[in-house]
Write a protein that holds these residues in place. Sequence first.
Motif, short mmCIF file in Angstrom:
data_model
loop_
_atom_site.label_atom_id
_atom_site.label_comp_id
_atom_site.label_asym_id
_atom_site.label_seq_id
_atom_site.Cartn_x
_atom_site.Cartn_y
_atom_site.Cartn_z
N UNK A 200 61.53 14.24 6.83
CA UNK A 200 60.36 14.56 7.64
C UNK A 200 59.11 13.83 7.18
N UNK A 201 58.21 13.61 8.13
CA UNK A 201 56.90 13.05 7.81
C UNK A 201 55.88 14.05 8.35
N UNK B 63 57.13 11.21 0.12
CA UNK B 63 57.57 9.88 0.53
C UNK B 63 56.94 8.79 -0.29
N UNK B 64 57.12 7.58 0.15
CA UNK B 64 56.61 6.38 -0.53
C UNK B 64 57.39 6.11 -1.80
N UNK B 65 57.12 6.82 -2.86
CA UNK B 65 57.92 6.69 -4.09
C UNK B 65 58.59 8.04 -4.34
N UNK C 145 51.33 8.11 8.54
CA UNK C 145 52.56 7.71 7.85
C UNK C 145 53.81 8.29 8.49
N UNK C 146 54.72 7.38 8.85
CA UNK C 146 55.93 7.80 9.56
C UNK C 146 57.17 7.27 8.84
N UNK C 147 58.31 7.81 9.21
CA UNK C 147 59.57 7.51 8.54
C UNK C 147 60.01 6.06 8.79
N UNK D 95 58.59 6.17 3.73
CA UNK D 95 57.60 6.35 4.80
C UNK D 95 56.58 5.21 4.72
N UNK D 96 55.93 4.93 5.85
CA UNK D 96 54.92 3.87 5.83
C UNK D 96 53.85 4.10 6.87
#
Lengths: 237, 309
Positions: free
Chosen positions: A47-48, A131-133, B232-234, B258-259
Amino acid sequence: MQIKSIGDKGLVIIFEYKIDIKVNQKVKALKDAIDKKNIKGVIETVMSYNELALYYRPELIRYKNLKLIVEETYSSLKEEIDVNRTGIEVPVVYGGEYGPDLQEVADYEGLTVEEVIKKHTETYGYVYAIGSMPGTPYIGADNETFKIPRRKRPRLSAPARSMVIQTNQTTLLPVDQPTGWNIIGSTPIEIFDAVKENHCTLNPGMWVKFNYITQKEYDEIREAVESGTYRCKTFSY
Amino acid sequence: MGILIRKSGFLSSIQDLGRYNYQDIGVSPCGAMDERSLMIANILVGNDKNDAVIETTMMGPEIEFKEDNIFAVTGGKLELKLNNEQIEMYKEIQAKKGDILSFGFMKEGCRNYIAFKGGLAVNKIMDSYSTHIRGGFGGLNGRKLIDGDEIGFRAPFKEKYDYQFKQVEPEDMPGKEVKIRVILGPEEEQFTRKGIETFISSPYKIGFDSDRMGYRMSGEVVEHTGDGNVISSVSSFGTIEIPGNGQPLILMADRPTMGGYAKLGTVISVDLSVLAQCRPNSKIYFEFIDVEAAEELYIKQYEYIESIN
């Protein structure tokens, strides 16, 4: 609510385009419902802020069929999602060698350093996503806090466990890494551990409260973390 | 025992088909850039198609066998030598203790996969052998291979007199101009009609600063409706993000989960293996296809892999 493809092994459910706790809780509710179903062919769900992605194996399930199952699951969700109210306290040392940008933030906001710390520690944060890292939490403030944007020149390297902010968001860096955000402090807790059972300290849907600690407390907590005895305090918000 | 890495080459690391089930805590899958070649290498030596292999980039390593075992090399076309004899790619080869495997100049493609029968003696971290280089875990001590590394074999194989050495037809590698198929979305509304037209009607070159995290493309500016930034989305393997400067970035194996840049489309699975073998400065022509057609192509590849297994 829209359902679309992300490549040929991904399906994404997109909710209202905004950073909003109620929207995010809807995403979390759908994620939990789909995870529970254990759909054959679905590898994992991610999920975001306002979306849920499902990664799947086309040899086991096709986009067309997966879309139907998702629509069905979505329609079976409760109208009103109960917003989760549990959280953890994250100890943080502000400024000094740990927070080289703290004064800059204070200057930008027209506040003293003490006022910045007060504002940051009194505000409840909500974890929208990881997310990201590995383990990196996207924490949004419950109300308007700061206006300071990302830095014009990102730093090539910020130390692991740095706490960085931009506008109303805070994040914690799991490893030494570049960052475009403002470094205001450091936490002694581990953000992510590849080997331990509970890999991550924070999870989407949790609340966070930052607690001001001294250097001495920082060292003590760090020791406890390294020996595996430290537990973050929890709270209800 | 196992192997000694005498020379590690440009970028060699232990990978499998990636670390899944942890993307929701921000763990990038990593794994092979060219999944197809990895699977074929494993199948050739009788391993599980998802077993740990060594992925190499452009300049390959020099490896000394400290004990007998069977191996196979797939991927980019180059001159492969065992001691001073040229050996074939896409074929099971028996190596004896003391043998030296060396990689010559890469003629076509850019990545190779070396599978060793019985697999490599490294532990799974979070259910996978893949190396998460930025995070510092997985594979061999969470990093790329360096000169002097020693890696054991999990179950080395000594040649039996009637052993049937498996072999398949070596695969074609992409040339300097390649067509790559993309599924449109999910953020196509962040781009103007003109922008989307530009994306599929002009070539984009792979930048020299491209790596396992992403391919930085350069070409005609792709026009946005906004400024190219999104909440930021998947992101998936092959997702094409296009930031404000209008230059596409194709997210690859080590991508962040995500970015914050607008996502125009995602490269289809079967073309990811092609893209993984494209070198910097190659010209890519993007083309849209629908998800059903892409799934069919994927299933065809899946069935081929199962048929040689």
